[in-house]
Motif scaffolding. Structure first.
Motif, PDB file in Angstrom:
ATOM      1  N   THR A  46       0.737   2.882  -4.559  1.00 54.79           N
ATOM      2  CA  THR A  46       0.380   1.566  -4.660  1.00 54.79           C
ATOM      3  C   THR A  46      -0.696   1.569  -5.457  1.00 54.79           C
ATOM      4  O   THR A  46      -0.187   1.476  -7.171  1.00 54.79           O
ATOM      5  CB  THR A  46      -0.721   0.593  -3.843  1.00 54.79           C
ATOM      6  OG1 THR A  46       0.208   0.599  -2.522  1.00 54.79           O
ATOM      7  CG2 THR A  46      -1.071  -0.898  -4.527  1.00 54.79           C
ATOM      8  N   GLN A  88       2.238  -6.103  -2.760  1.00 56.96           N
ATOM      9  CA  GLN A  88       2.335  -6.535  -0.563  1.00 56.96           C
ATOM     10  C   GLN A  88       2.333  -7.653  -0.510  1.00 56.96           C
ATOM     11  O   GLN A  88       2.085  -8.106   0.623  1.00 56.96           O
ATOM     12  CB  GLN A  88       1.478  -4.981  -0.739  1.00 56.96           C
ATOM     13  CG  GLN A  88       1.993  -4.341   0.561  1.00 56.96           C
ATOM     14  CD  GLN A  88       1.112  -3.152   0.312  1.00 56.96           C
ATOM     15  OE1 GLN A  88       0.967  -2.420  -0.566  1.00 56.96           O
ATOM     16  NE2 GLN A  88       1.194  -2.159   1.354  1.00 56.96           N
ATOM     17  N   ASP A 168       7.149  -2.831  -3.402  1.00 51.04           N
ATOM     18  CA  ASP A 168       5.638  -2.016  -2.854  1.00 51.04           C
ATOM     19  C   ASP A 168       5.525  -2.784  -2.078  1.00 51.04           C
ATOM     20  O   ASP A 168       4.824  -3.240  -1.700  1.00 51.04           O
ATOM     21  CB  ASP A 168       4.792  -1.513  -3.451  1.00 51.04           C
ATOM     22  CG  ASP A 168       3.570  -1.901  -3.316  1.00 51.04           C
ATOM     23  OD1 ASP A 168       3.681  -0.569  -1.930  1.00 51.04           O
ATOM     24  OD2 ASP A 168       1.951  -1.695  -3.834  1.00 51.04           O
ATOM     25  N   GLU A 169       6.322  -1.883  -0.743  1.00 53.84           N
ATOM     26  CA  GLU A 169       6.632  -2.370   0.427  1.00 53.84           C
ATOM     27  C   GLU A 169       6.693  -4.057   1.286  1.00 53.84           C
ATOM     28  O   GLU A 169       6.301  -4.517   1.696  1.00 53.84           O
ATOM     29  CB  GLU A 169       5.054  -2.359   1.200  1.00 53.84           C
ATOM     30  CG  GLU A 169       4.794  -0.918   1.124  1.00 53.84           C
ATOM     31  CD  GLU A 169       4.061   0.236   1.603  1.00 53.84           C
ATOM     32  OE1 GLU A 169       3.274  -0.764   3.148  1.00 53.84           O
ATOM     33  OE2 GLU A 169       3.589   1.045   2.240  1.00 53.84           O
TER      34      GLU A 169
HETATM   35 MG    MG Z   1       0.060   0.482  -0.656  1.00 53.70          MG
END
Ligand code: MG
Ligand code: ADP
Length: 246
Positions: A46, A88, A168-169
């Motif tokens: 991240t 996220q 990101d995820e």
């Molecule tokens: Mg992360």
């Protein structure tokens, strides 16, 4: 002649006090390529995304976008240059409809005349349909759950017309069937020819989406290559996969 990478990371490091979260990372992403980024929790993934999008500044190193350094550009100028991201934890504009949430993305970088607003809604509708959200168009965005919410986040980001999308995820909180659903949505995004940096815990996501894979561990890049080769590398199994099997 070699094509200029959309993104080039050169000797990038980020230190938080005594902790080196990202340590001398070097890689590039070609136009149209999807690079997968994996690594255990706390590996610096991240942080790397935040360095690229401009929400934090590097300690050392450089970031080139389409061949030019963006190191000193603020986040909004990087977004304007064509770097898009999802978060996220996604934050839709809660009072707005699903359609207008996407339209806000499409309005980015334009004026806010009535005509611009109309064009933005038209563009938003295209993404609404591509992401199969047409039945939710007039619903409030905060009423969406699960994969619909992820597809909204993708549509919002894509409406801003990025050249590089940082994911990101995005699968966080989804079950297996829902993950398959969102993989298909990301494949549609990829077919537009955009470059993607995808960070994901779920290995099948990385396998099905990435052209190439990079592994971070304690901020350092330990290996980079074809997904099938990387995922069989003993260092990767030890650093990442081994821990999950244990
Ligand atoms: Mg992360
Ligand atoms: N703003 C910050 N201040 C201090 N430490 C941070 C900050 N952001 C991240 N870190 C630390 O940097 C390391 C990498 O974090 P992160 O990039 O979030 O990892 P990942 O996304 O791979 O799980 C972690 O040890 C985390 O605690």
């Amino acid at each position: 002649m070699k094509t200029t990478p959309i993104l080039e990371i050169r000797g990038l490091s980020k230190r938080f006090g005594g902790l080196v979260a990202v340590s001398d990372v070097n890689f590039s992403i070609a136009p149209g390529e999807t690079l997968g980024l994996i690594g255990p929790n706390g590996a610096g993934k991240t942080t790397l995304v935040s360095l690229i999008s401009g929400s934090i500044t590097p300690t050392t190193g450089d970031i080139l976008f389409e061949g030019a350094s963006i190191r000193h550009l603020p986040a909004f100028q990087r977004a304007r240059a064509g770097i898009g991201r999802t978060f996220q934890i996604m934050k839709p504009f809660p009072g707005l409809s699903v359609l207008d949430n996407i339209a806000v993305g499409a309005l980015f970088g334009t004026s806010t005349t009535a005509k611009a607003l109309q064009t933005a809604r038209e563009e938003a509708r295209e993404w609404l349909e591509l992401m199969e959200l047409q039945h939710h168009a007039d619903q409030r965005a905060d009423e969406l759950g699960g994969p619909d919410r992820k597809r909204l986040e993708l549509a919002k980001a894509m409406a801003m017309k990025p050249k590089l999308l940082l994911l990101d995820e995005v699968m966080a909180g989804l079950n297996h069937a829902e993950i398959d659903d969102v993989i298909e949505a990301i494949k549609k995004v990829r077919r537009t020819g955009i470059s993607v940096l995808v960070i994901e815990h779920v290995i099948k996501v990385i396998q099905r989406l990435s052209d190439r894979l990079l592994v971070l561990h304690h901020g350092q890049q330990i290996i980079e290559g074809k997904p099938e080769e990387v995922l069989e590398d003993p260092r990767v199994i030890e650093a990442y996969l081994g821990r999950r099997r244990a």
